[in-house]
Design a protein around this motif. Sequence first.
Motif, PDB file in Angstrom:
ATOM      1  N   PHE A 112      37.521 -52.434  19.525  1.00 27.96           N
ATOM      2  CA  PHE A 112      38.293 -51.293  19.038  1.00 27.96           C
ATOM      3  C   PHE A 112      37.551 -50.518  17.950  1.00 27.96           C
ATOM      4  O   PHE A 112      37.686 -49.301  17.856  1.00 27.96           O
ATOM      5  CB  PHE A 112      39.675 -51.762  18.572  1.00 27.96           C
ATOM      6  CG  PHE A 112      40.597 -52.043  19.704  1.00 27.96           C
ATOM      7  CD1 PHE A 112      41.312 -51.017  20.290  1.00 27.96           C
ATOM      8  CD2 PHE A 112      40.705 -53.320  20.232  1.00 27.96           C
ATOM      9  CE1 PHE A 112      42.149 -51.260  21.370  1.00 27.96           C
ATOM     10  CE2 PHE A 112      41.534 -53.577  21.311  1.00 27.96           C
ATOM     11  CZ  PHE A 112      42.261 -52.547  21.886  1.00 27.96           C
ATOM     12  N   LEU A 116      36.372 -46.570  18.685  1.00 28.41           N
ATOM     13  CA  LEU A 116      36.875 -45.514  17.793  1.00 28.41           C
ATOM     14  C   LEU A 116      35.702 -44.804  17.115  1.00 28.41           C
ATOM     15  O   LEU A 116      35.684 -43.571  17.021  1.00 28.41           O
ATOM     16  CB  LEU A 116      37.819 -46.112  16.743  1.00 28.41           C
ATOM     17  CG  LEU A 116      38.441 -45.094  15.784  1.00 28.41           C
ATOM     18  CD1 LEU A 116      39.284 -44.075  16.541  1.00 28.41           C
ATOM     19  CD2 LEU A 116      39.292 -45.775  14.726  1.00 28.41           C
ATOM     20  N   VAL A 136      42.029 -41.913   9.198  1.00 33.57           N
ATOM     21  CA  VAL A 136      41.498 -43.278   9.088  1.00 33.57           C
ATOM     22  C   VAL A 136      40.925 -43.510   7.689  1.00 33.57           C
ATOM     23  O   VAL A 136      41.173 -44.533   7.059  1.00 33.57           O
ATOM     24  CB  VAL A 136      40.422 -43.516  10.161  1.00 33.57           C
ATOM     25  CG1 VAL A 136      39.727 -44.857   9.937  1.00 33.57           C
ATOM     26  CG2 VAL A 136      41.037 -43.477  11.546  1.00 33.57           C
ATOM     27  N   LEU A 137      40.177 -42.521   7.195  1.00 35.55           N
ATOM     28  CA  LEU A 137      39.548 -42.690   5.882  1.00 35.55           C
ATOM     29  C   LEU A 137      40.586 -42.828   4.774  1.00 35.55           C
ATOM     30  O   LEU A 137      40.399 -43.575   3.820  1.00 35.55           O
ATOM     31  CB  LEU A 137      38.626 -41.507   5.593  1.00 35.55           C
ATOM     32  CG  LEU A 137      37.392 -41.465   6.487  1.00 35.55           C
ATOM     33  CD1 LEU A 137      36.635 -40.158   6.275  1.00 35.55           C
ATOM     34  CD2 LEU A 137      36.494 -42.653   6.216  1.00 35.55           C
ATOM     35  N   CYS A 138      41.695 -42.095   4.925  1.00 41.67           N
ATOM     36  CA  CYS A 138      42.725 -42.157   3.888  1.00 41.67           C
ATOM     37  C   CYS A 138      43.288 -43.563   3.740  1.00 41.67           C
ATOM     38  O   CYS A 138      43.736 -43.948   2.661  1.00 41.67           O
ATOM     39  CB  CYS A 138      43.867 -41.187   4.201  1.00 41.67           C
ATOM     40  SG  CYS A 138      43.437 -39.516   3.753  1.00 41.67           S
ATOM     41  N   THR A 139      43.259 -44.337   4.830  1.00 42.10           N
ATOM     42  CA  THR A 139      43.831 -45.680   4.725  1.00 42.10           C
ATOM     43  C   THR A 139      43.015 -46.553   3.773  1.00 42.10           C
ATOM     44  O   THR A 139      43.481 -47.604   3.359  1.00 42.10           O
ATOM     45  CB  THR A 139      43.895 -46.387   6.096  1.00 42.10           C
ATOM     46  OG1 THR A 139      42.577 -46.558   6.586  1.00 42.10           O
ATOM     47  CG2 THR A 139      44.724 -45.610   7.065  1.00 42.10           C
ATOM     48  N   ILE A 167      46.179 -58.710  15.261  1.00 46.23           N
ATOM     49  CA  ILE A 167      46.458 -57.285  15.475  1.00 46.23           C
ATOM     50  C   ILE A 167      46.650 -56.475  14.183  1.00 46.23           C
ATOM     51  O   ILE A 167      46.083 -55.396  14.058  1.00 46.23           O
ATOM     52  CB  ILE A 167      47.649 -57.121  16.441  1.00 46.23           C
ATOM     53  CG1 ILE A 167      47.200 -57.670  17.793  1.00 46.23           C
ATOM     54  CG2 ILE A 167      48.066 -55.669  16.567  1.00 46.23           C
ATOM     55  CD1 ILE A 167      48.172 -57.531  18.896  1.00 46.23           C
ATOM     56  N   PRO A 168      47.383 -56.979  13.176  1.00 44.82           N
ATOM     57  CA  PRO A 168      47.573 -56.113  11.998  1.00 44.82           C
ATOM     58  C   PRO A 168      46.278 -55.745  11.280  1.00 44.82           C
ATOM     59  O   PRO A 168      46.221 -54.753  10.562  1.00 44.82           O
ATOM     60  CB  PRO A 168      48.476 -56.959  11.088  1.00 44.82           C
ATOM     61  CG  PRO A 168      49.191 -57.876  12.011  1.00 44.82           C
ATOM     62  CD  PRO A 168      48.197 -58.203  13.084  1.00 44.82           C
ATOM     63  N   GLY A 169      45.215 -56.521  11.469  1.00 46.97           N
ATOM     64  CA  GLY A 169      43.951 -56.172  10.804  1.00 46.97           C
ATOM     65  C   GLY A 169      42.854 -55.872  11.797  1.00 46.97           C
ATOM     66  O   GLY A 169      41.674 -56.072  11.518  1.00 46.97           O
ATOM     67  N   LEU A 170      43.247 -55.389  12.960  1.00 41.84           N
ATOM     68  CA  LEU A 170      42.291 -55.234  14.062  1.00 41.84           C
ATOM     69  C   LEU A 170      41.078 -54.386  13.696  1.00 41.84           C
ATOM     70  O   LEU A 170      39.937 -54.752  13.974  1.00 41.84           O
ATOM     71  CB  LEU A 170      43.026 -54.616  15.254  1.00 41.84           C
ATOM     72  CG  LEU A 170      42.306 -54.684  16.581  1.00 41.84           C
ATOM     73  CD1 LEU A 170      42.026 -56.125  16.959  1.00 41.84           C
ATOM     74  CD2 LEU A 170      43.153 -54.027  17.661  1.00 41.84           C
ATOM     75  N   ILE A 171      41.308 -53.213  13.085  1.00 38.61           N
ATOM     76  CA  ILE A 171      40.189 -52.334  12.743  1.00 38.61           C
ATOM     77  C   ILE A 171      40.142 -52.169  11.235  1.00 38.61           C
ATOM     78  O   ILE A 171      41.146 -51.847  10.609  1.00 38.61           O
ATOM     79  CB  ILE A 171      40.350 -50.943  13.383  1.00 38.61           C
ATOM     80  CG1 ILE A 171      40.560 -51.070  14.885  1.00 38.61           C
ATOM     81  CG2 ILE A 171      39.128 -50.083  13.100  1.00 38.61           C
ATOM     82  CD1 ILE A 171      40.802 -49.736  15.569  1.00 38.61           C
ATOM     83  N   SER A 172      38.994 -52.404  10.659  1.00 39.67           N
ATOM     84  CA  SER A 172      38.822 -52.099   9.245  1.00 39.67           C
ATOM     85  C   SER A 172      38.213 -50.710   9.143  1.00 39.67           C
ATOM     86  O   SER A 172      37.187 -50.427   9.776  1.00 39.67           O
ATOM     87  CB  SER A 172      37.918 -53.145   8.598  1.00 39.67           C
ATOM     88  OG  SER A 172      36.958 -52.544   7.778  1.00 39.67           O
ATOM     89  N   ALA A 173      38.867 -49.844   8.376  1.00 40.58           N
ATOM     90  CA  ALA A 173      38.377 -48.465   8.262  1.00 40.58           C
ATOM     91  C   ALA A 173      36.939 -48.460   7.733  1.00 40.58           C
ATOM     92  O   ALA A 173      36.087 -47.708   8.199  1.00 40.58           O
ATOM     93  CB  ALA A 173      39.292 -47.658   7.346  1.00 40.58           C
ATOM     94  N   VAL A 177      33.639 -46.908   9.579  1.00 41.00           N
ATOM     95  CA  VAL A 177      32.777 -45.874   8.998  1.00 41.00           C
ATOM     96  C   VAL A 177      31.314 -46.315   9.047  1.00 41.00           C
ATOM     97  O   VAL A 177      30.432 -45.523   9.389  1.00 41.00           O
ATOM     98  CB  VAL A 177      33.208 -45.583   7.545  1.00 41.00           C
ATOM     99  CG1 VAL A 177      32.184 -44.724   6.843  1.00 41.00           C
ATOM    100  CG2 VAL A 177      34.557 -44.903   7.541  1.00 41.00           C
ATOM    101  N   ARG A 180      30.185 -45.919  12.611  1.00 38.79           N
ATOM    102  CA  ARG A 180      30.083 -44.508  12.975  1.00 38.79           C
ATOM    103  C   ARG A 180      28.828 -43.887  12.359  1.00 38.79           C
ATOM    104  O   ARG A 180      28.107 -43.135  13.013  1.00 38.79           O
ATOM    105  CB  ARG A 180      31.332 -43.756  12.501  1.00 38.79           C
ATOM    106  CG  ARG A 180      31.309 -42.279  12.787  1.00 38.79           C
ATOM    107  CD  ARG A 180      32.599 -41.606  12.375  1.00 38.79           C
ATOM    108  NE  ARG A 180      32.484 -40.162  12.507  1.00 38.79           N
ATOM    109  CZ  ARG A 180      32.095 -39.368  11.525  1.00 38.79           C
ATOM    110  NH1 ARG A 180      31.800 -39.860  10.348  1.00 38.79           N
ATOM    111  NH2 ARG A 180      32.006 -38.067  11.727  1.00 38.79           N
TER     112      ARG A 180
END
Lengths: 311, 361
Positions: A112, A116, A136-139, A167-173, A177, A180
Amino acid sequence: MAALLPTATPTRGPQDRRRYPSRPVWMGVPSKPIQAAKVVTIAFIVLVMLYPFVYVIAMSFASREAAASGGLFPTSFSLDAYRSILGGDVVTRAMLVSIGITAVGTTLSMIFTTTLAYGLMRTRDVPGAKFVLVLVLCTMLFGAGIIPNYLLVRSLGMLDSYWSLIIPGLISAFNMVVVRNFFMGLPSELLESARLDGASDLRIFTQIVLPLSKAVLAVIALFYAVGYWNAFFNAMIYLNDTTKWPIQVVLNQYVVQGSALTSIQAPDQPPPPGQTLQMAVIVVATIPILLLYPFAQRYFTKGVLTGAIKG
Amino acid sequence: MAVNARTSASDRPGGVVETAGAGVLGGKDARPAGSTGGRDGNPGGPRGGGPGRARGRDARGRATTWTRMKRERATYLFIVPGLLFFLIFAYLPLAGNVVAFQDYSPYWGIGGSEWVGLENFAAMFNDPQFMRALTNTLVISFLQIVFAFPAPILLALLLNSLISERIKRVVQSIVYLPHFISWVIVIAIWQQVLGGAGPVAELFSAIGIDGVNIMSDPDTFKALVVSQVIWKDIGWGTIIFFAAITSIPNELYEAAAVDGAGSMRRTWHVTLPGLVPVITLLLILTIGNVLTVGFEQLLLQQPAVGSAAAEVLDTFVYYRGIAGGDWGLSTAAGLFKGVIGTILVIAANKFAKRLGTEGLF
C-alpha cells in the motif's frame, strides 16, 4: 555509514604518523588529560549501553546455582530456562503470532505504501493528486488520539482480531514520503519513454520503478518490520483474548508486571529460577531484532537521512 | 530543510538534482519543464485523448481536467486504496473527537449519545488527577528538553573529535542498538539490572544500603524516565547531527585553526553554528511534542511506581477511557492534547522561520 563520516584528510601530522593516520596538521593533538577524559567517557558510554544486554543474555543461561548466587555475571550455565519457556505453549505461540503479524503486516504495508507513492508521483499530470498528497502529509502534524482510534477499531468489529494490529497503521505517511521522494529521483526519461511505448502504469510500476528502488524498499520494509515486531500498545488494548497475544504483550505480562510464571513453563519439567526464565523471555523477544540489526543499522541511517532532507 | 542534500542525493541512483530541492508541502514538481500544463509534450497522448484531441481541450488548447482525469484513470487505482486508508484511519477518527462534547456511552454510540457542550472540558480541568497528569507531562518534557535533547549533540561532538574511523564506527553500532528495541524489552532489561533483584541493588547492599529498587522509587522516577530516554535514543539522535557536522567544510576548521582558534573555539564558532539549522528543526519537533512523553514507557512502569509520579496525559486518557469507561472526559483530554500539540508545532515553525532558518514546512 562510511559515506557519512568525515573523509580523512590526506595531510598528516609529522610526529603522529602512526597513531593518528588521518589527523590534519592544523588540528593539533589534544592534551593528555583531555585524551584520557575522552577515553574514559567513551568506555563509560559503551559499558552503560552494552552491560544490560550482556547481563540479561548471560543470566538467561545461568544455572540454578549461578542464578541463586547472583553477582554481576553468572559462573555456570544451563539451557533449562529456554527448554522451559519453549516447551510451554504461551511463549512459542506468542512468538508465532508476532512473526505472523510482522510478515503479513510488512508485506501489506509495503504494497500500500509503494502503490500510493507511485500514484502521487505525478502531481502535475493527475488532477487531485496534489490534494491527496497534502491530505496525507497533514496527518504527520496531528493524531486523532487514543480514544477515537479505539472507538473506530471497535466499531469496525476488529477487536480481538489480528487485523487490528495491522490495518490501523498500514501506511506511515513518513515512509510514503520517503518512498515517493526516491521514486521521483529515478530518471524520468526512463518512465516517460516506457509510457510512450504504451506500457501500462502497472507495468511501469512493477517492472521499472520497483526494481530500481530496491535500496529504499529494503529500508522501508525494515522500518515496518521493526515497528510491527515492537508494537505493544495496540495489541494490549485491542486483544482481550490472551491466546492471541504477541510476544511483546506476553513479555509485559510475565516479565515487566511479574505475573506468575507457572503458565509459561513447560508443565513436565522442574521449573528453573523465575529470574532466569524472565531473562530467557527477554532474549527470545529480542533475538529477531538482533538478527536484523546489522542490516538495519546500515540501511536505517541512510533511510533517516533520505527522509530528513525532505522532512 | 537542506541538511546534507549532497550526502543522500548521491546515495540514490540517478540522484536527480531538481527533485532534491523540492519541498514536501507545496513543493515544486519534479517533472521536467517540457510537460508542464499538460501541453503537447504530455506523455499521456497515446493512451487517452486519442483522436478527439480538439474536443477534450479548453479554449487555450489545454486538456481539461476531465480529459486528464480520464487519461490518468489507471493512476487513480494506485491512489484510491491509500487515500481510503488515510480517510478512514486518520481523518475519520479525527471526527470521532466529537465524543469529547458528549456524554458518550458505547450502547448509544456517537449518534445516540447526549450532547453536553463543554462539560467534559470543565470536569477535566477540575479533576486533580488530570492536573497532576498535565504537570507530570510538562515536568518530564522540560527535563527531556534540558537533558535528553542536548545529549546526542554532545555525543556527536565527542565522536566527531575522534580520529580513528574504526572506533567511531564500533561506538556508533553500539549506541544505535537500543533504538530498535521495543519499550517493553527496554523496561524489562532495566528492571533486571536496576530492579530490587538485580546486580545494582546487590552492589548497594554490598556497601550497606539495602532494599534499593531504582525502578520503583517514585521520588527519582522522573530522572529515571529521562535516563531511559537518553539510553534508548542517544545514539539514534546522533545520526542527524553527525550528518550535519560532516557537511561543514573542512576549510572552515582549517581557517579557524590558522587564525589561532583551539579545538574548543573551533567547536563553538564553527561546528555549533553549522548545527543550528538541524537543532532548530529538531527543537520544533520536540516542542510540538511537549505534551507527548513516552506513552508506552510510562504506561509500562506506572504499576511499579504509582500514578502520582507516573501519570501523564496519555496514560490518563488510557486509564480513564479505555480502562475506566469515562469516554467523554478522556476524549476531551486527548483532544486538548492534540490541539495544543498542533498549535505548538505550527507556532514553533513560524518562530523558527522568523529566526531565519528554513523551518519544517
